[in-house]
Design a protein around this motif. Structure first.
Motif, PDB file in Angstrom:
ATOM      1  N   LEU A 141      43.878  29.164  29.946  1.00 14.52           N
ATOM      2  CA  LEU A 141      44.149  29.168  28.505  1.00 14.52           C
ATOM      3  C   LEU A 141      44.632  30.541  28.051  1.00 14.52           C
ATOM      4  O   LEU A 141      45.547  30.657  27.240  1.00 14.52           O
ATOM      5  CB  LEU A 141      42.899  28.746  27.728  1.00 14.52           C
ATOM      6  N   PHE A 142      44.014  31.598  28.588  1.00 24.18           N
ATOM      7  CA  PHE A 142      44.466  32.949  28.264  1.00 24.18           C
ATOM      8  C   PHE A 142      45.866  33.195  28.822  1.00 24.18           C
ATOM      9  O   PHE A 142      46.702  33.813  28.165  1.00 24.18           O
ATOM     10  CB  PHE A 142      43.497  34.000  28.809  1.00 24.18           C
ATOM     11  N   ALA A 143      46.116  32.720  30.029  1.00 24.31           N
ATOM     12  CA  ALA A 143      47.423  32.926  30.651  1.00 24.31           C
ATOM     13  C   ALA A 143      48.539  32.285  29.829  1.00 24.31           C
ATOM     14  O   ALA A 143      49.644  32.816  29.749  1.00 24.31           O
ATOM     15  CB  ALA A 143      47.421  32.362  32.073  1.00 24.31           C
ATOM     16  N   LYS A 144      48.230  31.160  29.209  1.00 23.67           N
ATOM     17  CA  LYS A 144      49.221  30.461  28.382  1.00 23.67           C
ATOM     18  C   LYS A 144      49.128  30.850  26.901  1.00 23.67           C
ATOM     19  O   LYS A 144      49.829  30.272  26.076  1.00 23.67           O
ATOM     20  CB  LYS A 144      49.023  28.949  28.516  1.00 23.67           C
ATOM     21  N   ARG A 145      48.256  31.814  26.606  1.00 27.58           N
ATOM     22  CA  ARG A 145      48.056  32.301  25.233  1.00 27.58           C
ATOM     23  C   ARG A 145      47.680  31.166  24.279  1.00 27.58           C
ATOM     24  O   ARG A 145      48.166  31.080  23.156  1.00 27.58           O
ATOM     25  CB  ARG A 145      49.276  33.048  24.736  1.00 27.58           C
ATOM     26  N   GLN A 146      46.785  30.305  24.738  1.00 27.21           N
ATOM     27  CA  GLN A 146      46.312  29.185  23.933  1.00 27.21           C
ATOM     28  C   GLN A 146      44.962  29.547  23.303  1.00 27.21           C
ATOM     29  O   GLN A 146      43.913  29.034  23.679  1.00 27.21           O
ATOM     30  CB  GLN A 146      46.197  27.931  24.800  1.00 27.21           C
ATOM     31  N   GLY A 184      35.288  28.062  24.299  1.00 28.59           N
ATOM     32  CA  GLY A 184      34.898  28.717  25.542  1.00 28.59           C
ATOM     33  C   GLY A 184      34.553  30.179  25.337  1.00 28.59           C
ATOM     34  O   GLY A 184      33.636  30.702  25.968  1.00 28.59           O
ATOM     35  N   ILE A 185      35.284  30.830  24.457  1.00 29.67           N
ATOM     36  CA  ILE A 185      35.000  32.235  24.152  1.00 29.67           C
ATOM     37  C   ILE A 185      33.627  32.358  23.512  1.00 29.67           C
ATOM     38  O   ILE A 185      32.832  33.232  23.861  1.00 29.67           O
ATOM     39  CB  ILE A 185      36.092  32.832  23.241  1.00 29.67           C
ATOM     40  N   ILE A 186      33.331  31.476  22.588  1.00 30.24           N
ATOM     41  CA  ILE A 186      32.023  31.505  21.913  1.00 30.24           C
ATOM     42  C   ILE A 186      30.907  31.227  22.919  1.00 30.24           C
ATOM     43  O   ILE A 186      29.880  31.914  22.922  1.00 30.24           O
ATOM     44  CB  ILE A 186      31.999  30.515  20.741  1.00 30.24           C
TER      45      ILE A 186
END
Length: 101
Positions: free
Chosen positions: A70-75, A82-84
């Protein structure tokens, strides 16, 4: 389950209650209910640090693997939950290390 006032923060809980459909074993419940063990005092996993800390680290590694694409695709929007969860796991790791000493 009623979320105690000391845990009612909009980042982790949108309301003052949380629905627990199925009680899951440690550490999986932490993915669904942040700070579950701190709020309930049913079990104190950090008192068995040899078992608890590796399990929490494993949970973090799983979360990290899910977040990486998700980070790689900037989503960012898709990564928010997931961050929370990752932040809650970080706090659990910190509290576990502090209380285990």
């Amino acid at each position: 389950m009623i979320v105690p006032k000391t845990f009612q923060h909009p980042l982790f809980f949108a309301t003052d209650t949380v629905d627990i459909k199925t009680l899951q074993p440690f550490p999986m419940i932490m993915k669904h209910v942040p700070f579950y063990y701190d709020m309930t005092n049913e079990e104190k996993p950090w008192q068995q640090k040899e078992r608890a800390l590796p399990a929490v680290f494993q949970l973090w590694e799983e979360e990290k693997r899910e977040l990486a694409p998700l980070f790689a695709k900037r989503q960012a929007k898709q990564a928010k939950d997931g961050i929370i969860r990752g932040e809650a796991i970080f706090y659990a790791r910190y509290i576990g290390r502090t209380n285990a000493q």
